[in-house]
Design a protein around this motif. Structure first.
Motif, PDB file in Angstrom:
ATOM      1  N   LYS A   7      13.249  -7.908   1.003  1.00 32.41           N
ATOM      2  CA  LYS A   7      13.682  -6.447   0.933  1.00 32.41           C
ATOM      3  C   LYS A   7      12.595  -5.549   1.161  1.00 32.41           C
ATOM      4  CE  LYS A   7      15.583  -3.620  -2.471  1.00 32.41           C
ATOM      5  NZ  LYS A   7      16.340  -3.338  -3.772  1.00 32.41           N
ATOM      6  N   ARG A   8      12.543  -4.771   2.326  1.00 33.63           N
ATOM      7  CA  ARG A   8      11.528  -4.036   2.824  1.00 33.63           C
ATOM      8  C   ARG A   8      11.507  -2.831   1.633  1.00 33.63           C
ATOM      9  NH1 ARG A   8      13.874  -3.985   8.597  1.00 33.63           N
ATOM     10  NH2 ARG A   8      13.245  -6.084   9.296  1.00 33.63           N
ATOM     11  N   ARG A   9      10.050  -2.394   1.630  1.00 32.48           N
ATOM     12  CA  ARG A   9      10.008  -1.429   0.590  1.00 32.48           C
ATOM     13  C   ARG A   9       8.703  -0.453   1.001  1.00 32.48           C
ATOM     14  NH1 ARG A   9       5.254  -2.577  -2.291  1.00 32.48           N
ATOM     15  NH2 ARG A   9       4.924  -4.570  -2.484  1.00 32.48           N
ATOM     16  N   GLU A  10       8.526   0.806   0.496  1.00 32.41           N
ATOM     17  CA  GLU A  10       7.702   1.544   0.854  1.00 32.41           C
ATOM     18  C   GLU A  10       6.212   1.183   0.188  1.00 32.41           C
ATOM     19  OE1 GLU A  10       7.682   4.837   2.364  1.00 32.41           O
ATOM     20  OE2 GLU A  10       9.475   4.429   2.956  1.00 32.41           O
ATOM     21  N   GLU A  14      -1.971   1.774  -3.751  1.00 36.76           N
ATOM     22  CA  GLU A  14      -2.953   1.130  -3.256  1.00 36.76           C
ATOM     23  C   GLU A  14      -3.060   0.412  -1.840  1.00 36.76           C
ATOM     24  OE1 GLU A  14      -3.105  -1.858  -6.387  1.00 36.76           O
ATOM     25  OE2 GLU A  14      -3.925  -0.544  -8.081  1.00 36.76           O
ATOM     26  N   GLU A  15      -1.442   0.085  -1.829  1.00 40.24           N
ATOM     27  CA  GLU A  15      -1.399  -0.673  -0.288  1.00 40.24           C
ATOM     28  C   GLU A  15      -1.321   0.430   0.718  1.00 40.24           C
ATOM     29  OE1 GLU A  15       1.965  -3.659  -2.312  1.00 40.24           O
ATOM     30  OE2 GLU A  15       2.579  -1.797  -1.571  1.00 40.24           O
ATOM     31  N   ARG A  16      -1.302   1.660   0.630  1.00 46.33           N
ATOM     32  CA  ARG A  16      -1.412   2.606   1.551  1.00 46.33           C
ATOM     33  C   ARG A  16      -3.029   2.747   1.754  1.00 46.33           C
ATOM     34  NH1 ARG A  16       1.646   6.842   2.816  1.00 46.33           N
ATOM     35  NH2 ARG A  16       3.924   6.877   2.096  1.00 46.33           N
ATOM     36  N   ILE A  17      -3.794   2.820   1.027  1.00 43.99           N
ATOM     37  CA  ILE A  17      -5.421   2.714   1.219  1.00 43.99           C
ATOM     38  C   ILE A  17      -5.601   1.504   2.095  1.00 43.99           C
ATOM     39  CG2 ILE A  17      -7.424   2.494   0.039  1.00 43.99           C
ATOM     40  CD1 ILE A  17      -6.276   4.259  -2.297  1.00 43.99           C
ATOM     41  N   PHE A  18      -4.939   0.327   1.697  1.00 45.00           N
ATOM     42  CA  PHE A  18      -5.238  -0.853   2.333  1.00 45.00           C
ATOM     43  C   PHE A  18      -4.935  -0.864   3.489  1.00 45.00           C
ATOM     44  CE2 PHE A  18      -3.839  -5.230   3.675  1.00 45.00           C
ATOM     45  CZ  PHE A  18      -5.422  -5.921   3.560  1.00 45.00           C
ATOM     46  N   LEU A  19      -3.769  -0.407   3.618  1.00 47.25           N
ATOM     47  CA  LEU A  19      -3.243  -0.250   5.176  1.00 47.25           C
ATOM     48  C   LEU A  19      -4.005   0.722   6.393  1.00 47.25           C
ATOM     49  CD1 LEU A  19       0.750  -0.169   4.941  1.00 47.25           C
ATOM     50  CD2 LEU A  19      -0.593  -1.797   5.666  1.00 47.25           C
ATOM     51  N   LYS A  20      -4.515   1.830   5.517  1.00 48.41           N
ATOM     52  CA  LYS A  20      -5.398   2.612   6.197  1.00 48.41           C
ATOM     53  C   LYS A  20      -6.680   2.101   6.792  1.00 48.41           C
ATOM     54  CE  LYS A  20      -4.910   7.575   5.747  1.00 48.41           C
ATOM     55  NZ  LYS A  20      -5.068   8.873   5.080  1.00 48.41           N
ATOM     56  N   SER A  21      -7.111   1.255   5.844  1.00 52.62           N
ATOM     57  CA  SER A  21      -8.594   0.567   6.043  1.00 52.62           C
ATOM     58  C   SER A  21      -8.361  -0.216   7.154  1.00 52.62           C
ATOM     59  CB  SER A  21      -9.143  -0.028   4.841  1.00 52.62           C
ATOM     60  OG  SER A  21      -8.118  -1.176   4.577  1.00 52.62           O
ATOM     61  N   ARG A  22      -7.169  -0.801   7.548  1.00 51.80           N
ATOM     62  CA  ARG A  22      -6.835  -1.652   8.647  1.00 51.80           C
ATOM     63  C   ARG A  22      -6.604  -0.941   9.883  1.00 51.80           C
ATOM     64  NH1 ARG A  22      -7.802  -7.295   7.523  1.00 51.80           N
ATOM     65  NH2 ARG A  22      -8.184  -7.149   4.979  1.00 51.80           N
ATOM     66  N   GLY A  23      -6.700   0.545   9.885  1.00 56.23           N
ATOM     67  CA  GLY A  23      -6.469   1.194  11.008  1.00 56.23           C
ATOM     68  C   GLY A  23      -4.895   1.280  11.490  1.00 56.23           C
ATOM     69  N   LEU A  24      -4.080   1.247  10.182  1.00 56.81           N
ATOM     70  CA  LEU A  24      -2.652   1.495  10.222  1.00 56.81           C
ATOM     71  C   LEU A  24      -2.106   2.753   9.702  1.00 56.81           C
ATOM     72  CD1 LEU A  24      -1.141  -2.228   9.557  1.00 56.81           C
ATOM     73  CD2 LEU A  24      -1.658  -1.174  12.009  1.00 56.81           C
ATOM     74  N   ILE A  25      -1.272   3.441  10.154  1.00 61.31           N
ATOM     75  CA  ILE A  25      -0.685   4.574   9.440  1.00 61.31           C
ATOM     76  C   ILE A  25       0.427   4.315   8.503  1.00 61.31           C
ATOM     77  CG2 ILE A  25       0.758   6.705   9.933  1.00 61.31           C
ATOM     78  CD1 ILE A  25      -0.343   6.359  12.875  1.00 61.31           C
ATOM     79  N   PRO A  26       0.214   4.357   7.081  1.00 64.11           N
ATOM     80  CA  PRO A  26       0.928   3.967   6.045  1.00 64.11           C
ATOM     81  C   PRO A  26       2.367   4.397   6.048  1.00 64.11           C
ATOM     82  CG  PRO A  26      -1.148   4.572   5.006  1.00 64.11           C
ATOM     83  CD  PRO A  26      -1.065   5.127   6.527  1.00 64.11           C
ATOM     84  N   VAL A  38      -2.068 -12.727   1.239  1.00 69.43           N
ATOM     85  CA  VAL A  38      -1.236 -11.993   2.309  1.00 69.43           C
ATOM     86  C   VAL A  38      -0.364 -10.826   2.138  1.00 69.43           C
ATOM     87  CG1 VAL A  38      -1.765 -13.862   3.853  1.00 69.43           C
ATOM     88  CG2 VAL A  38       0.528 -13.456   2.839  1.00 69.43           C
ATOM     89  N   LEU A  39      -0.428  -9.995   2.919  1.00 66.48           N
ATOM     90  CA  LEU A  39       0.461  -8.653   2.853  1.00 66.48           C
ATOM     91  C   LEU A  39       1.330  -8.833   4.263  1.00 66.48           C
ATOM     92  CD1 LEU A  39       1.410  -6.344   1.141  1.00 66.48           C
ATOM     93  CD2 LEU A  39      -0.359  -5.041   2.580  1.00 66.48           C
ATOM     94  N   VAL A  40       2.533  -8.823   4.253  1.00 64.84           N
ATOM     95  CA  VAL A  40       3.253  -8.937   5.634  1.00 64.84           C
ATOM     96  C   VAL A  40       3.858  -7.561   5.590  1.00 64.84           C
ATOM     97  CG1 VAL A  40       4.867  -9.910   6.841  1.00 64.84           C
ATOM     98  CG2 VAL A  40       3.668 -11.281   5.552  1.00 64.84           C
ATOM     99  N   VAL A  41       3.420  -6.915   6.660  1.00 63.08           N
ATOM    100  CA  VAL A  41       4.127  -5.385   6.882  1.00 63.08           C
ATOM    101  C   VAL A  41       5.099  -5.559   8.247  1.00 63.08           C
ATOM    102  CG1 VAL A  41       2.469  -4.258   5.625  1.00 63.08           C
ATOM    103  CG2 VAL A  41       2.110  -4.636   8.167  1.00 63.08           C
ATOM    104  N   VAL A  42       5.885  -4.416   8.078  1.00 59.72           N
ATOM    105  CA  VAL A  42       6.785  -4.424   9.431  1.00 59.72           C
ATOM    106  C   VAL A  42       6.753  -3.036   9.857  1.00 59.72           C
ATOM    107  CG1 VAL A  42       9.053  -4.249   8.173  1.00 59.72           C
ATOM    108  CG2 VAL A  42       9.057  -4.958  10.475  1.00 59.72           C
TER     109      VAL A  42
END
Length: 59
Positions: A7-10, A14-26, A38-42
């Motif tokens: 199930k995909r979720r927003e 905390e995860e937004r901060i982590f994604l931003k630190s990896r150079g991704l737009i949350p 691990v954190l798997v994102v799509v």
């Protein structure tokens, strides 16, 4: 990783901060799967999937 229906979720704050630190737009990514290491994102736009390793927590 096995192909399963996840199930995909927003991302939460905390995860937004982590994604931003990896150079991704949350706002452009959804959380597909998460466990201790691990954190798997799509991507919402191109359906790319990325596996991001979480940093180890010191005790």
């Amino acid at each position: 990783m096995l192909k399963r229906e996840y199930k995909r979720r927003e991302p939460i704050n905390e995860e937004r901060i982590f994604l931003k630190s990896r150079g991704l737009i949350p706002d452009s990514w959804l959380i597909l799967y998460e466990n201790k290491s691990v954190l798997v994102v799509v991507s919402r736009r191109r359906s790319y999937r990325k596996v991001l390793k979480k940093p180890r927590k010191n005790r």
